[in-house]
Design a protein around this motif. Structure first.
Motif, PDB file in Angstrom:
ATOM      1  N   ILE A   7       3.537  10.612  -6.475  1.00  0.00           N
ATOM      2  CA  ILE A   7       4.839  10.950  -5.894  1.00  0.00           C
ATOM      3  C   ILE A   7       5.048  12.459  -5.828  1.00  0.00           C
ATOM      4  CG2 ILE A   7       5.801   8.753  -6.632  1.00  0.00           C
ATOM      5  CD1 ILE A   7       7.299  10.216  -8.863  1.00  0.00           C
ATOM      6  N   GLY A   8       3.954  13.194  -5.967  1.00  0.00           N
ATOM      7  CA  GLY A   8       4.055  14.625  -5.732  1.00  0.00           C
ATOM      8  C   GLY A   8       3.731  15.486  -6.926  1.00  0.00           C
ATOM      9  N   ALA A   9       3.614  14.860  -8.095  1.00  0.00           N
ATOM     10  CA  ALA A   9       3.343  15.640  -9.297  1.00  0.00           C
ATOM     11  C   ALA A   9       1.850  15.816  -9.538  1.00  0.00           C
ATOM     12  CB  ALA A   9       3.993  14.976 -10.509  1.00  0.00           C
ATOM     13  N   LEU A  36       0.867  -1.182   0.000  1.00  0.00           N
ATOM     14  CA  LEU A  36       0.000   0.000   0.000  1.00  0.00           C
ATOM     15  C   LEU A  36       0.897   1.222   0.000  1.00  0.00           C
ATOM     16  CD1 LEU A  36      -0.912  -2.049   2.543  1.00  0.00           C
ATOM     17  CD2 LEU A  36      -2.805  -0.465   2.645  1.00  0.00           C
ATOM     18  N   GLY A  37       0.529   2.157  -0.778  1.00  0.00           N
ATOM     19  CA  GLY A  37       1.292   3.390  -0.750  1.00  0.00           C
ATOM     20  C   GLY A  37       0.672   4.383   0.208  1.00  0.00           C
ATOM     21  N   ALA A  38       1.153   5.583   0.093  1.00  0.00           N
ATOM     22  CA  ALA A  38       0.602   6.760   0.760  1.00  0.00           C
ATOM     23  C   ALA A  38       1.071   7.885  -0.156  1.00  0.00           C
ATOM     24  CB  ALA A  38       1.175   6.918   2.162  1.00  0.00           C
ATOM     25  N   MET A  39       0.700   9.104   0.141  1.00  0.00           N
ATOM     26  CA  MET A  39       1.301  10.190  -0.616  1.00  0.00           C
ATOM     27  C   MET A  39       2.818  10.082  -0.429  1.00  0.00           C
ATOM     28  SD  MET A  39      -0.385  12.222  -2.504  1.00  0.00           S
ATOM     29  CE  MET A  39      -2.107  12.500  -2.918  1.00  0.00           C
ATOM     30  N   VAL A  40       3.555  10.147  -1.521  1.00  0.00           N
ATOM     31  CA  VAL A  40       5.005   9.951  -1.466  1.00  0.00           C
ATOM     32  C   VAL A  40       5.692  11.311  -1.398  1.00  0.00           C
ATOM     33  CG1 VAL A  40       7.008   9.014  -2.689  1.00  0.00           C
ATOM     34  CG2 VAL A  40       4.817   7.796  -2.751  1.00  0.00           C
ATOM     35  N   GLY A  41       6.642  11.428  -0.465  1.00  0.00           N
ATOM     36  CA  GLY A  41       7.352  12.693  -0.300  1.00  0.00           C
ATOM     37  C   GLY A  41       8.509  12.839  -1.268  1.00  0.00           C
ATOM     38  N   GLY A  42       8.210  12.655  -2.534  1.00  0.00           N
ATOM     39  CA  GLY A  42       9.224  12.791  -3.583  1.00  0.00           C
ATOM     40  C   GLY A  42       9.829  11.454  -3.957  1.00  0.00           C
ATOM     41  N   GLY A  43      10.070  11.278  -5.253  1.00  0.00           N
ATOM     42  CA  GLY A  43      10.629  10.008  -5.736  1.00  0.00           C
ATOM     43  C   GLY A  43      11.765  10.224  -6.713  1.00  0.00           C
TER      44      GLY A  43
END
Lengths: 783, 162
Positions: free
Chosen positions: A492-494, A254-261
């Motif tokens: 991933i933030g975009a 499971l993901g979550a909002m990603v703080g940059g990739g």
């Protein structure tokens, strides 16, 4: 080339019949309110009862034999739940070269989960610890006794190719080779008036996302290993399952909002360690990397040595190009072959080169492994070919823009692999607009010299077509008129999730607050593939568009019948459905959905979008289709160089890109501005430095990326050819935003000082050395 | 741990009590109390993601010991506003697209708030200096500068956030 010729060759814009309510405008992203108020949970923000805290113990040599590892004292520390070494787990490996999805045969170059005997890079994991608290886990790590016997390593790809070099990857350290051949290079060089040869070097770059790798894993009542993790690729559940010998459906990511990739969370990071520890302890386990763990824990951007040899006529026609590319793949393969392929197919850039020879190799060393990073090899090629274009223009005394114009690839022409990109190629338009936007040149100020540079580029969107990429999205409507989108895509933030909401809202004619997106769960949301390769909008956007369009068709059929109009006379907008030329004949969207529900109409749709499926490129000639399509544009900068200190300041920064079609204009600008920050750092200050494989820049105090004090304002010029193969004619902007930045800076510095620094980053020391070299050469010529 | 002590922290206007050892940072203590809107980016004071207001001034909570924060008013990003009632900085960051991945955003907004409390009408240079301890990898800072300027205008009654 005249404007008329170009226009004739343009493909027709897609979707000209759609009157957009929101697409293309600057929109507030659906994820913004949560993020700006601190309500959005990231993977590291989740906790569970009885949760343990994990720590990874790493090797502090880059090439060694593990003589002894004794965890007795660490295990005895109160509060330690377990300390695991390779001896405690089956002899399994983790696949490092899985491109994130099903299907393709892999290169079978796997990494040991924990070091069994041989340490191949600095920081390679030796042991895993789980304890009641982070303090205890860290104390236990200090009690692990490790004896490493150094083994001669190799830290330079050129050295690694020499006979007798230490072997990191059998048999000869070469992990991938690609060739591209077009036309007759020998004849091309023979036809040249001038031949220019230069060597360009690029460095290790760090992704520097602000959120270090983090995750939380637990085994549930069904025996499923659940891993909540910050990742670009939830579909690594398969790699984790394979490494642990579990069925694929018993691992859930499971993901979550990603703080940059930026590619740094594209490979498996903490999820495998979490799964091992959760299975072993049968308790929830959390693992959060420190910044230093993060720096040594994930792959870097490949350093390349690129030798460019260009044949050109006096009137500025490129007659031949030979490119020799050598990449440092580090100690494990990971995505190096794919990165190398991107470099090879983009080696001649957005130019028409009929006589072309590219020879590209990736070589193993005991350096940190290298893998995906926004730009993915295409960027390193651009970092070189755009400097070479300036060098060649200088050699024949031609204006830099004019030389480019005479060689630019035009719409409908074949690129290096012989493939004709299906969309428009607006490089020239972008270059002209960017250059013009620089305006009047800032005057020199004593020793501070001002220079200007431009770089054009070609960068793909969508993954390599032989990977046979697919993406799924589900769209459904509730009987109160609200809309739900479900898709595995990671954000991933975009604004990847937000874009799906915009697309569904546009097609179904509902307002944005009425749409919710559920994403990033490998067992619950339809699998959408990776958020990598500038593919999320193209692939998942198309899937969402297909699903919404199919749903729309069903709803419209009912509306047409009830309202007594033809289906194509029905309009959906602002949560209403009405007859286009008689808006009084209509109802609310919710009422329409209720009518559909009463009739048993299927109110949801699961769609799959398939990219073009192709065979791999011809192994001898490199001819064929590599990607679905390409993005084109240009970046122009003005810099001020202090010729006494070597310091470079970027004064103006203009980015012109044909993005096909903006979905959210503000998000497109954001990508361009952020990509520019990354590119300026790459050009001027950022370098992961290794000494004998050991990282000597382990924090943001040593690894310097542009701060608020360093960044110029970025001016975006966004062109919309509407010719892309994404939704509504969109292309993509994630990677393209970054690709041309560094060479534009390099060219501006060279313009300012009259000498070139052939190596990134362009540090003050290198600038001063280049000036000294110029002066020596001048004195020698004068004497 | 033997050196633990019960401390009371005033966080976003409410008193909260926790027992922590002397070496526990304010960042760890806040997150331990559930204030996960305070982000951990480096624990070395390099990145600014963990910034909070201490008596109205931005500090890196990773460089502040929890014990030192006793008796001071701590404000985190969530203490500035809610999705329903946003602080002008939050509104401007959302409206202008100044948050992308959002991980640096808590520290950015806190640093900006610290600036605006001292300098209600900052120049761009003043904004840049105030945010120079906060790293961002997504935005290139451009929209962040715009958002801070827009919020300053709103807060001083000179304009609206858009």
């Amino acid at each position: 080339m005249t404007t008329t010729d170009r226009t004739l060759a343009e493909p027709a814009p897609r979707d000209t019949n759609v009157r957009y309510n929101q697409i293309g405008k600057p929109l507030v992203r659906t994820d913004a309110p949560g993020k700006v108020t601190g309500r959005t949970p990231y993977a590291g923000d989740y906790t569970m009862p009885k949760m343990l805290h994990a720590k990874v113990v790493r090797a502090d040599l880059a090439s060694a034999r593990l003589k002894r590892i004794d965890v007795t004292r660490a295990r005895a520390l109160p509060g330690v739940a377990c300390v695991l070494t390779a001896a405690d787990m089956p002899d399994r490996n983790i696949a490092t070269d899985i491109p994130g999805q099903t299907g393709r045969d892999r290169l079978k170059t796997d990494q040991q989960v924990l070091v069994r005997e041989r340490v191949r890079y600095f920081g390679e994991p030796l042991a895993l610890i789980a304890a009641e608290s982070r303090d205890v886990a860290e104390a236990a790590a200090l009690l692990v006794e490790v004896e490493l016997e150094p083994i001669a390593g190799v830290y330079d790809p050129e050295e690694a190719l020499k006979p007798g070099a230490p072997i990191v990857t059998a048999p000869d350290n070469v992990v991938a080779t690609y060739r591209i051949r077009r036309g007759d290079v020998e004849a091309g060089f023979a036809a040249a008036d001038v031949i220019v040869e230069n060597t360009y070097r690029t460095q290790f770059q760090e992704h520097a996302f602000l959120e270090p790798e983090v995750g939380l894993a637990w085994v549930d009542e069904n025996g499923v290993v659940n891993i909540r993790v910050s990742t670009q690729v939830i579909e690594h559940f398969r790699a984790v399952a394979d490494a642990l010998g579990l069925p694929h459906n018993k691992v859930r990511v499971l993901g979550a909002m990603v703080g940059g990739g930026f590619g740094g969370k594209e490979d498996v990071t903490v999820e495998l360690y979490l799964a091992i520890l959760a299975m072993h302890t049968r308790r929830p386990v959390r693992l959060e990397y420190s910044r230093e763990d993060s720096f040594v824990g994930h792959g870097k951007r490949h350093p390349f040595k690129l030798v460019y040899r260009t044949g050109v006529t006096r009137d500025g026609r490129i007659t031949a190009l030979d490119v020799q590319a050598l990449a440092d793949s580090g100690a494990y393969v990971f995505l190096s072959p794919y990165v190398l392929l991107y470099c090879a197919v983009n080696a001649s850039g957005p130019y028409r080169v009929d006589n072309l020879n590219v020879f590209a190799r990736a070589v193993a060393t005991n350096n940190m492994f290298t893998s995906a990073f926004r730009g993915f090899g295409g960027m390193q090629a651009c970092a070189a070919y755009e400097q070479q274009m300036d060098e060649v223009a200088g050699a024949i005394g031609m204006d830099r823009l004019e030389f480019r114009r005479r060689n630019l690839l035009r719409t409908g022409e074949p690129m290096a692999t012989g493939f004709v990109p299906p969309s428009s190629i607006w490089t020239e338009k972008c270059a002209d607009l960017a250059w013009e936007a620089l305006g009047e040149q800032t005057p020199d100020d004593g020793p501070v010299k001002v220079g200007r540079g431009i770089a054009c580029y070609q960068q793909s969107y969508g993954r390599l077509t032989f990977l046979k990429d697919t993406s799924e999205a589900w769209v459904g409507v509730e009987i109160d008129g609200t809309v739900t989108v479900r898709s595995g895509v990671t954000d991933i933030g975009a604004g990847q999730a937000s874009s799906l909401a915009h697309i569904a809202a546009e097609i179904l004619g509902v307002t944005l607050p009425n749409v919710i997106v559920y994403n990033s769960d490998s067992q619950v949301t339809p699998l959408a593939g990776t958020t990598t390769a500038t593919r999320a909008l193209y692939m998942t956007g198309n899937a969402a568009r297909q699903a919404a369009a199919a749903l729309r068709e069903r709803l419209v059929a009912v509306a047409a019948e009830v309202l007594g109009a033809a289906p194509d006379a029905i309009e959906l907008a602002s949560n209403r459905v009405a007859v286009a030329d008689d808006p009084a004949r209509g109802m609310s969207f919710a009422e329409l959905v209720r009518l559909c529900a009463a009739r048993g109409v299927h109110r949801s749709e699961l769609a799959i979008f398939r990219a073009p499926f192709t065979s791999p490129l011809d192994p001898e000639t490199g001819q064929g289709q590599a990607h679905p399509d390409y993005v084109y544009g240009a970046h122009a900068v003005e810099v001020a160089v202090d010729t006494e200190t070597g310091e470079v300041r970027v004064l103006k920064c203009i980015a012109a890109h044909d993005v096909g079609q903006c979905i959210n204009r503000a998000a497109v600008e954001g990508q361009i501005e952020g990509g520019t920050q990354n590119g300026l750092g790459y050009a001027l200050t950022e370098e992961m430095l290794y000494r004998e494989g050991r990282l000597v820049t382990p924090s943001f105090s040593e690894y310097l990326m542009p701060t608020a004090m360093d960044m110029p304002r970025v001016q975006s010029i966004i062109l919309e050819s509407r010719s892309g193969i994404g939704p509504f004619g969109a292309k993509g902007i994630g990677e393209p935003a970054l690709t041309p930045v560094a060479p534009a800076v390099a060219n501006a510095v060279a313009d300012a000082i009259g000498a070139r620094v052939f190596e990134y980053p362009i540090t003050p020391e290198r600038v001063v050395r280049a000036i000294a070299g110029r002066d020596r050469a001048g004195a020698a010529a004068g004497g | 741990m033997s050196n633990e002590r019960r401390i009371t922290l005033e966080i976003n206007g409410a008193a909260e009590t926790t027992s922590v050892p002397a070496h526990r940072t304010l960042l760890e203590a806040l997150r331990g109390l559930g204030h996960v809107d305070v982000k951990c980016g480096c624990e070395k004071g390099d990145c600014g993601a963990c910034a909070v207001l201490l008596d109205g001034v931005a500090v890196d909570s990773c460089l502040t010991l929890a014990w030192q924060a006793e008796g001071h008013a701590i404000t985190t990003l969530a203490g500035l506003g809610t999705p329903e009632r946003m602080h002008p900085l939050q509104q401007a960051f959302a409206d202008l697209g100044a948050a992308q991945c959002g991980y640096c955003t808590p520290g950015m907004i806190i640093a900006a708030e610290s600036l605006l409390r001292r300098v209600p009408d900052p120049s761009e240079d003043e904004i840049r200096v105030a945010l120079s301890g906060n790293l961002c990898r997504c935005t290139g800072y451009t929209k962040i500068f715009d958002a801070v300027a827009a919020a300053a205008a709103v807060m001083s009654g000179k304009g609206d956030a858009r």
